[in-house]
Design a protein around this motif. Structure first.
Motif, PDB file in Angstrom:
ATOM      1  N   LEU A 155       0.825  -1.201   0.000  1.00 43.57           N
ATOM      2  CA  LEU A 155       0.000   0.000   0.000  1.00 43.57           C
ATOM      3  C   LEU A 155       0.857   1.247   0.000  1.00 43.57           C
ATOM      4  O   LEU A 155       1.921   1.286   0.619  1.00 43.57           O
ATOM      5  N   THR A 156       0.397   2.278  -0.681  1.00 46.21           N
ATOM      6  CA  THR A 156       1.078   3.571  -0.627  1.00 46.21           C
ATOM      7  C   THR A 156       0.708   4.277   0.670  1.00 46.21           C
ATOM      8  O   THR A 156      -0.269   3.925   1.343  1.00 46.21           O
ATOM      9  N   ASP A 157       1.476   5.305   1.002  1.00 43.40           N
ATOM     10  CA  ASP A 157       1.148   6.088   2.199  1.00 43.40           C
ATOM     11  C   ASP A 157      -0.249   6.693   2.084  1.00 43.40           C
ATOM     12  O   ASP A 157      -0.995   6.764   3.075  1.00 43.40           O
ATOM     13  N   GLU A 158      -0.609   7.112   0.882  1.00 45.94           N
ATOM     14  CA  GLU A 158      -1.935   7.692   0.670  1.00 45.94           C
ATOM     15  C   GLU A 158      -3.040   6.662   0.890  1.00 45.94           C
ATOM     16  O   GLU A 158      -4.078   6.962   1.501  1.00 45.94           O
ATOM     17  N   GLN A 159      -2.810   5.458   0.411  1.00 45.39           N
ATOM     18  CA  GLN A 159      -3.812   4.395   0.595  1.00 45.39           C
ATOM     19  C   GLN A 159      -3.961   4.030   2.068  1.00 45.39           C
ATOM     20  O   GLN A 159      -5.081   3.820   2.554  1.00 45.39           O
ATOM     21  N   ILE A 160      -2.826   3.955   2.767  1.00 48.33           N
ATOM     22  CA  ILE A 160      -2.886   3.656   4.198  1.00 48.33           C
ATOM     23  C   ILE A 160      -3.649   4.755   4.940  1.00 48.33           C
ATOM     24  O   ILE A 160      -4.509   4.459   5.791  1.00 48.33           O
ATOM     25  N   ALA A 161      -3.360   6.001   4.614  1.00 50.77           N
ATOM     26  CA  ALA A 161      -4.051   7.110   5.262  1.00 50.77           C
ATOM     27  C   ALA A 161      -5.550   7.050   5.004  1.00 50.77           C
ATOM     28  O   ALA A 161      -6.365   7.348   5.892  1.00 50.77           O
ATOM     29  N   ARG A 162      -5.925   6.640   3.814  1.00 54.09           N
ATOM     30  CA  ARG A 162      -7.338   6.520   3.457  1.00 54.09           C
ATOM     31  C   ARG A 162      -8.024   5.427   4.287  1.00 54.09           C
ATOM     32  O   ARG A 162      -9.139   5.628   4.784  1.00 54.09           O
ATOM     33  N   ILE A 163      -7.367   4.300   4.452  1.00 56.68           N
ATOM     34  CA  ILE A 163      -7.941   3.213   5.248  1.00 56.68           C
ATOM     35  C   ILE A 163      -8.077   3.633   6.707  1.00 56.68           C
ATOM     36  O   ILE A 163      -9.123   3.432   7.338  1.00 56.68           O
ATOM     37  N   VAL A 164      -7.025   4.219   7.251  1.00 60.19           N
ATOM     38  CA  VAL A 164      -7.040   4.629   8.657  1.00 60.19           C
ATOM     39  C   VAL A 164      -8.122   5.674   8.907  1.00 60.19           C
ATOM     40  O   VAL A 164      -8.872   5.596   9.894  1.00 60.19           O
ATOM     41  N   ALA A 165      -8.238   6.642   8.002  1.00 61.58           N
ATOM     42  CA  ALA A 165      -9.225   7.707   8.175  1.00 61.58           C
ATOM     43  C   ALA A 165     -10.655   7.187   8.099  1.00 61.58           C
ATOM     44  O   ALA A 165     -11.553   7.706   8.772  1.00 61.58           O
ATOM     45  N   GLY A 166     -10.880   6.153   7.289  1.00 61.86           N
ATOM     46  CA  GLY A 166     -12.229   5.648   7.101  1.00 61.86           C
ATOM     47  C   GLY A 166     -12.640   4.543   8.053  1.00 61.86           C
ATOM     48  O   GLY A 166     -13.814   4.167   8.103  1.00 61.86           O
ATOM     49  N   SER A 167     -11.697   4.015   8.826  1.00 58.49           N
ATOM     50  CA  SER A 167     -11.998   2.891   9.713  1.00 58.49           C
ATOM     51  C   SER A 167     -12.784   3.328  10.944  1.00 58.49           C
ATOM     52  O   SER A 167     -12.609   4.437  11.447  1.00 58.49           O
ATOM     53  N   THR A 168     -13.655   2.447  11.411  1.00 57.32           N
ATOM     54  CA  THR A 168     -14.415   2.698  12.630  1.00 57.32           C
ATOM     55  C   THR A 168     -14.293   1.478  13.547  1.00 57.32           C
ATOM     56  O   THR A 168     -13.974   0.378  13.094  1.00 57.32           O
ATOM     57  N   PRO A 169     -14.525   1.649  14.846  1.00 59.52           N
ATOM     58  CA  PRO A 169     -14.457   0.502  15.759  1.00 59.52           C
ATOM     59  C   PRO A 169     -15.431  -0.595  15.319  1.00 59.52           C
ATOM     60  O   PRO A 169     -16.535  -0.321  14.855  1.00 59.52           O
ATOM     61  N   HIS A 170     -14.997  -1.846  15.482  1.00 59.60           N
ATOM     62  CA  HIS A 170     -15.783  -2.984  15.013  1.00 59.60           C
ATOM     63  C   HIS A 170     -16.533  -3.617  16.177  1.00 59.60           C
ATOM     64  O   HIS A 170     -15.932  -3.923  17.210  1.00 59.60           O
ATOM     65  N   PRO A 171     -17.851  -3.834  16.050  1.00 58.06           N
ATOM     66  CA  PRO A 171     -18.628  -4.399  17.163  1.00 58.06           C
ATOM     67  C   PRO A 171     -18.154  -5.795  17.553  1.00 58.06           C
ATOM     68  O   PRO A 171     -18.103  -6.712  16.724  1.00 58.06           O
ATOM     69  N   GLY A 172     -17.814  -5.937  18.810  1.00 55.43           N
ATOM     70  CA  GLY A 172     -17.169  -7.161  19.277  1.00 55.43           C
ATOM     71  C   GLY A 172     -18.013  -8.410  19.212  1.00 55.43           C
ATOM     72  O   GLY A 172     -17.483  -9.510  19.014  1.00 55.43           O
TER      73      GLY A 172
END
Length: 244
Positions: A155-172
């Motif tokens: 992954l590029t730095d931009e792609q990683i930043a996109r994933i991190v920015a869009g991620s939300t906590p996952h219901p356990g």
């Protein structure tokens, strides 16, 4: 033309239902969906309950299975290709047997696969004890991963930043509730996509399924998130699974 179907040269085209992995939403498929639609197919990226734009909706494993079934039924989809990435292989594998003759194929993208009576965390080396402790310490949620988690996956730095920015906590509860299967998973018509930067060989449970007549293996020379790192190649694999 049947509801939910598309015609090209007299043939009914596939309807892809694309389910993202843990912490992600339908947006994770943004680079794949246009390529499927350009080939004349239906593409339905799905956000599971409790995540992304559905954050705050209570969810367990059965909820996520029902989310997928409801998407198929709501749009009266036929010739369905269910696609599950990572965690989503668990609910996708269960939903596949519940949609009956609407199903054409299942694609597991570097994913877990369900086993009757077993939860997502059951496959972890410690039986899920560490994950359960993480959930207990985070209000019942699996927190988003830091950027370093995605290193080494093409992954590029931009792609990683996109994933991190869009991620939300996952219901356990979706991770700890057991899967329910009414027939052997090996009976499904399935493709397993193995991302080689994540693992060089399929897990033992996947290898057993691949030894059967109805499953086939496709390898990608990329990391665990190919919808970001190799969307064109992944779309081609999905189209081939649909018989295109």
């Amino acid at each position: 033309m049947p509801p939910g179907g598309k015609l090209r040269y007299g043939a009914i085209m596939a309807n892809f239902v694309l389910v993202p992995g843990a912490r992600l939403g339908a947006w994770a498929w943004d680079d794949v969906v246009p390529r499927l639609r350009a080939a004349g197919h239906g593409a339905h990226p799905l956000t599971l309950s409790g995540l992304a734009d559905k954050r705050g909706v209570p969810a367990g494993q059965r909820t996520h299975v029902q989310d997928i079934v409801d998407e198929v039924v709501r749009h009266d989809l036929r010739d369905v290709v269910l696609v599950g990435h990572s965690y989503a292989g668990i609910p996708v594998g269960q939903a596949a047997e519940r949609i009956g003759d609407r199903l054409a194929h299942v694609v597991f993208v570097d994913s877990s696969v369900p086993a009757d009576g077993e939860a997502f965390v059951s496959a972890w080396p410690d039986g899920g004890a560490e994950m359960r402790a993480v959930l207990a310490g985070n209000g019942g949620f699996w927190p988003p991963a830091p950027a370093a988690h995605f290193d080494g996956h093409g992954l590029t730095d931009e792609q990683i930043a996109r994933i991190v920015a869009g991620s939300t906590p996952h219901p356990g509860a979706t991770l700890t509730e057991p899967a329910v299967l009414t027939r052997p998973l090996g009976e499904l018509p399935a493709t397993y996509v193995l991302c080689l930067l994540a693992d060089a060989e399929p897990a033992d449970d996947v290898a057993k399924l691949l030894a059967g007549e109805r499953w086939r293996l496709v390898e990608m020379d990329t990391g665990h998130w190919p919808m970001f790192s190799r969307p064109r190649e992944l779309a081609r694999i999905l189209l081939e699974a649909a018989g295109d």
